[in-house]
Motif scaffolding. Structure first.
Motif, PDB file in Angstrom:
ATOM      1  N   SER A   7       0.979  -1.268   0.038  1.00  0.00           N
ATOM      2  CA  SER A   7      -0.006   0.024   0.075  1.00  0.00           C
ATOM      3  C   SER A   7       0.776   1.269   0.041  1.00  0.00           C
ATOM      4  CB  SER A   7      -0.979   0.029   1.497  1.00  0.00           C
ATOM      5  OG  SER A   7      -0.256  -0.017   2.459  1.00  0.00           O
ATOM      6  N   GLY A   8       0.259   2.362  -0.106  1.00  0.00           N
ATOM      7  CA  GLY A   8       1.039   3.700  -0.374  1.00  0.00           C
ATOM      8  C   GLY A   8       1.308   4.244  -1.640  1.00  0.00           C
ATOM      9  N   GLY A   9       0.836   3.534  -2.578  1.00  0.00           N
ATOM     10  CA  GLY A   9       1.007   4.101  -3.877  1.00  0.00           C
ATOM     11  C   GLY A   9       0.337   5.321  -4.208  1.00  0.00           C
ATOM     12  N   ASP A  10       0.860   6.238  -5.086  1.00  0.00           N
ATOM     13  CA  ASP A  10      -0.047   7.671  -5.101  1.00  0.00           C
ATOM     14  C   ASP A  10       0.685   8.351  -6.528  1.00  0.00           C
ATOM     15  OD1 ASP A  10      -1.124   9.988  -2.796  1.00  0.00           O
ATOM     16  OD2 ASP A  10      -1.656   9.637  -4.898  1.00  0.00           O
ATOM     17  N   LEU A  11       0.299   9.467  -6.567  1.00  0.00           N
ATOM     18  CA  LEU A  11       0.694  10.405  -7.772  1.00  0.00           C
ATOM     19  C   LEU A  11       1.540  11.449  -6.912  1.00  0.00           C
ATOM     20  CD1 LEU A  11       0.965  11.533 -10.593  1.00  0.00           C
ATOM     21  CD2 LEU A  11      -1.417  12.798 -10.001  1.00  0.00           C
ATOM     22  N   LEU A  18       7.566   9.367  -1.073  1.00  0.00           N
ATOM     23  CA  LEU A  18       6.398   8.294  -0.943  1.00  0.00           C
ATOM     24  C   LEU A  18       6.946   7.158  -0.007  1.00  0.00           C
ATOM     25  CD1 LEU A  18       4.461   7.500  -4.160  1.00  0.00           C
ATOM     26  CD2 LEU A  18       3.542   8.757  -2.105  1.00  0.00           C
ATOM     27  N   ARG A  19       6.036   6.702   0.625  1.00  0.00           N
ATOM     28  CA  ARG A  19       6.439   5.624   1.564  1.00  0.00           C
ATOM     29  C   ARG A  19       5.600   4.371   1.209  1.00  0.00           C
ATOM     30  NH1 ARG A  19       6.766   4.806   8.134  1.00  0.00           N
ATOM     31  NH2 ARG A  19       4.645   4.486   7.907  1.00  0.00           N
ATOM     32  N   LEU A  20       6.271   3.316   0.762  1.00  0.00           N
ATOM     33  CA  LEU A  20       5.228   2.240   0.591  1.00  0.00           C
ATOM     34  C   LEU A  20       5.307   1.198   1.950  1.00  0.00           C
ATOM     35  CD1 LEU A  20       6.171   1.140  -3.110  1.00  0.00           C
ATOM     36  CD2 LEU A  20       4.291   2.859  -2.349  1.00  0.00           C
ATOM     37  N   SER A  21       4.255   0.649   1.750  1.00  0.00           N
ATOM     38  CA  SER A  21       4.069  -0.457   3.084  1.00  0.00           C
ATOM     39  C   SER A  21       3.962  -1.651   2.464  1.00  0.00           C
ATOM     40  CB  SER A  21       3.105   0.141   4.126  1.00  0.00           C
ATOM     41  OG  SER A  21       3.503   1.260   4.888  1.00  0.00           O
ATOM     42  N   CYS A  22       4.445  -2.834   3.170  1.00  0.00           N
ATOM     43  CA  CYS A  22       4.194  -4.228   2.608  1.00  0.00           C
ATOM     44  C   CYS A  22       3.751  -4.820   4.019  1.00  0.00           C
ATOM     45  CB  CYS A  22       5.439  -4.808   2.177  1.00  0.00           C
ATOM     46  SG  CYS A  22       4.942  -6.600   1.697  1.00  0.00           S
ATOM     47  N   ALA A  23       2.602  -5.200   4.237  1.00  0.00           N
ATOM     48  CA  ALA A  23       1.980  -5.786   5.469  1.00  0.00           C
ATOM     49  C   ALA A  23       1.790  -7.312   5.188  1.00  0.00           C
ATOM     50  CB  ALA A  23       0.523  -5.358   5.980  1.00  0.00           C
ATOM     51  N   TYR A 114       6.485 -15.918  -2.494  1.00  0.00           N
ATOM     52  CA  TYR A 114       5.059 -15.463  -2.265  1.00  0.00           C
ATOM     53  C   TYR A 114       5.148 -13.872  -2.685  1.00  0.00           C
ATOM     54  CZ  TYR A 114       4.551 -19.234   0.577  1.00  0.00           C
ATOM     55  OH  TYR A 114       4.729 -20.476   1.093  1.00  0.00           O
ATOM     56  N   TRP A 115       4.150 -13.230  -3.425  1.00  0.00           N
ATOM     57  CA  TRP A 115       4.133 -11.972  -3.942  1.00  0.00           C
ATOM     58  C   TRP A 115       2.672 -11.421  -3.474  1.00  0.00           C
ATOM     59  CZ3 TRP A 115       7.679  -9.817  -7.160  1.00  0.00           C
ATOM     60  CH2 TRP A 115       8.885 -10.637  -7.360  1.00  0.00           C
ATOM     61  N   GLY A 116       2.678 -10.071  -3.463  1.00  0.00           N
ATOM     62  CA  GLY A 116       1.343  -9.262  -3.049  1.00  0.00           C
ATOM     63  C   GLY A 116       0.949  -8.847  -4.104  1.00  0.00           C
ATOM     64  N   GLN A 117      -0.214  -8.053  -4.202  1.00  0.00           N
ATOM     65  CA  GLN A 117      -0.667  -7.363  -5.228  1.00  0.00           C
ATOM     66  C   GLN A 117       0.169  -6.171  -5.254  1.00  0.00           C
ATOM     67  OE1 GLN A 117      -1.484  -6.503  -2.374  1.00  0.00           O
ATOM     68  NE2 GLN A 117      -1.965  -4.423  -2.499  1.00  0.00           N
ATOM     69  N   GLY A 118       0.310  -5.378  -6.583  1.00  0.00           N
ATOM     70  CA  GLY A 118       0.743  -4.101  -6.668  1.00  0.00           C
ATOM     71  C   GLY A 118       0.326  -2.852  -6.096  1.00  0.00           C
ATOM     72  N   ALA A 119       1.295  -1.919  -6.111  1.00  0.00           N
ATOM     73  CA  ALA A 119       1.016  -0.517  -5.521  1.00  0.00           C
ATOM     74  C   ALA A 119       1.354   0.400  -6.839  1.00  0.00           C
ATOM     75  CB  ALA A 119       1.360  -0.249  -4.088  1.00  0.00           C
ATOM     76  N   LEU A 120       0.506   0.998  -7.140  1.00  0.00           N
ATOM     77  CA  LEU A 120       0.822   2.073  -8.490  1.00  0.00           C
ATOM     78  C   LEU A 120       1.636   3.331  -7.978  1.00  0.00           C
ATOM     79  CD1 LEU A 120       1.032   2.742 -11.278  1.00  0.00           C
ATOM     80  CD2 LEU A 120      -1.255   3.702 -11.037  1.00  0.00           C
ATOM     81  N   VAL A 121       2.727   3.486  -8.338  1.00  0.00           N
ATOM     82  CA  VAL A 121       3.445   4.746  -8.076  1.00  0.00           C
ATOM     83  C   VAL A 121       3.607   5.674  -9.554  1.00  0.00           C
ATOM     84  CG1 VAL A 121       5.496   5.956  -7.428  1.00  0.00           C
ATOM     85  CG2 VAL A 121       4.783   3.851  -6.165  1.00  0.00           C
ATOM     86  N   THR A 122       2.991   6.804  -9.504  1.00  0.00           N
ATOM     87  CA  THR A 122       3.111   7.649 -10.534  1.00  0.00           C
ATOM     88  C   THR A 122       3.818   9.015 -10.250  1.00  0.00           C
ATOM     89  OG1 THR A 122       1.064   6.666 -11.514  1.00  0.00           O
ATOM     90  CG2 THR A 122       2.204   8.392 -12.437  1.00  0.00           C
ATOM     91  N   VAL A 123       5.176   9.200 -10.889  1.00  0.00           N
ATOM     92  CA  VAL A 123       5.802  10.406 -10.731  1.00  0.00           C
ATOM     93  C   VAL A 123       5.582  11.198 -12.005  1.00  0.00           C
ATOM     94  CG1 VAL A 123       8.196  11.348 -10.179  1.00  0.00           C
ATOM     95  CG2 VAL A 123       7.337   8.925  -9.313  1.00  0.00           C
ATOM     96  N   SER A 124       5.084  12.514 -11.705  1.00  0.00           N
ATOM     97  CA  SER A 124       4.783  13.224 -12.640  1.00  0.00           C
ATOM     98  C   SER A 124       6.197  14.268 -12.781  1.00  0.00           C
ATOM     99  CB  SER A 124       3.627  14.234 -12.361  1.00  0.00           C
ATOM    100  OG  SER A 124       3.668  15.093 -11.285  1.00  0.00           O
ATOM    101  N   SER A 125       6.309  14.675 -13.999  1.00  0.00           N
ATOM    102  CA  SER A 125       7.509  15.653 -14.323  1.00  0.00           C
ATOM    103  C   SER A 125       7.308  17.071 -14.292  1.00  0.00           C
ATOM    104  CB  SER A 125       8.221  15.446 -15.580  1.00  0.00           C
ATOM    105  OG  SER A 125       7.063  15.694 -16.613  1.00  0.00           O
TER     106      SER A 125
END
Length: 125
Positions: A7-11, A18-23, A114-125
């Motif tokens: 979790s934690g993905g964002d624009l 940004l800080r992503l978390s993997c619970a 084992y893999w989790g689902q993804g979190a989308l990170v978008t970095v705009s210029s």
């Protein structure tokens, strides 16, 4: 049941953080290393960083060294990926994964069980 929840993905704007978390749940936290990987549609999956939860050893891809940090919270069974000085080329879906290992960690994605689902990170210029 083994579960990893990213979790934690964002624009965010370039230069931001940004800080992503993997619970995690369903396994003994100290028995596994946790890795972060990312993938852009149409491109190969790329290693980002990993941490050995038993010994705290970390590894970083050349592209993230010096900008990203990784840490783990044994009480919460959660791994964090702090991403600073973000660049548009960091845009991707970020995945966390678990690798049963005695100590340390590897950036080789094929070692992870084992893999989790993804979190989308978008970095705009």
């Amino acid at each position: 049941e083994v579960q990893l929840q990213a979790s934690g993905g964002d624009l965010v704007q370039a230069g931001g953080s940004l800080r992503l978390s993997c619970a995690t749940s369903g396994f003994t936290f100290d028995d596994y290393a946790i890795g972060w990987f990312r993938q852009v549609p149409g491109k190969e999956r790329e290693a980002v960083s990993c941490i050995g939860t038993s010994d705290g050893r970390t590894r970083f891809a050349d592209s993230t060294q010096g900008r990203f940090t990784i840490s783990s919270d044994k009480v919460e069974s959660t791994v964090y990926l702090q991403m600073d000085s973000l660049k548009p080329e960091d845009t991707a879906v970020y995945y966390c994964a678990a690798d049963r290992v005695f100590m340390g960690c590897t950036l080789a994605s094929n070692m992870y069980d084992y893999w989790g689902q993804g979190a989308l990170v978008t970095v705009s210029s």
